[in-house]
Write a protein that holds these residues in place. Structure first.
Motif, PDB file in Angstrom:
ATOM      1  N   THR A 132       0.836  -1.200   0.000  1.00 25.20           N
ATOM      2  CA  THR A 132       0.000   0.000   0.000  1.00 25.20           C
ATOM      3  C   THR A 132       0.872   1.253   0.000  1.00 25.20           C
ATOM      4  O   THR A 132       2.086   1.187   0.243  1.00 25.20           O
TER       5      THR A 132
ATOM      6  N   GLU B 271      -7.525   6.123 -10.152  1.00 30.01           N
ATOM      7  CA  GLU B 271      -6.979   4.822  -9.774  1.00 30.01           C
ATOM      8  C   GLU B 271      -5.480   4.966  -9.436  1.00 30.01           C
ATOM      9  O   GLU B 271      -4.694   5.428 -10.248  1.00 30.01           O
TER      10      GLU B 271
ATOM     11  N   THR C 182      -2.981   3.025  -9.189  1.00 29.53           N
ATOM     12  CA  THR C 182      -1.979   2.340 -10.012  1.00 29.53           C
ATOM     13  C   THR C 182      -1.649   3.116 -11.281  1.00 29.53           C
ATOM     14  O   THR C 182      -0.654   2.816 -11.928  1.00 29.53           O
ATOM     15  N   LYS C 183      -2.455   4.117 -11.602  1.00 31.96           N
ATOM     16  CA  LYS C 183      -2.205   4.935 -12.791  1.00 31.96           C
ATOM     17  C   LYS C 183      -1.571   6.283 -12.436  1.00 31.96           C
ATOM     18  O   LYS C 183      -1.338   7.099 -13.309  1.00 31.96           O
ATOM     19  N   CYS C 184      -1.250   6.484 -11.184  1.00 32.06           N
ATOM     20  CA  CYS C 184      -0.626   7.726 -10.735  1.00 32.06           C
ATOM     21  C   CYS C 184       0.812   7.809 -11.267  1.00 32.06           C
ATOM     22  O   CYS C 184       1.586   6.873 -11.072  1.00 32.06           O
TER      23      CYS C 184
END
Length: 53
Positions: free
Chosen positions: A2, A47, A49-51
């Motif tokens: 995380t 989302e 994971t797309k940062c």
């Protein structure tokens, strides 16, 4: 892992400078770089994971 786990694992540690992320990317101030990356992650509303950070 995380974001909080990453934050705990990376912030406050000592890294040898400079850190080469890729052949064209070198970080000379690791502490500032990580702080900025986590600020960007905290502000990201999509989302995770797309940062880009």
């Amino acid at each position: 892992m995380t974001v909080d786990e990453l934050r705990n694992a990376l912030l406050g540690k000592t890294f040898a400078s400079p850190v080469e992320l890729a052949s064209h990317m070198t970080v000379t101030d690791v502490d500032t770089f990580l702080k900025i990356q986590f600020i960007e992650v905290d502000l990201w509303k999509k989302e995770i994971t797309k940062c880009p950070a």
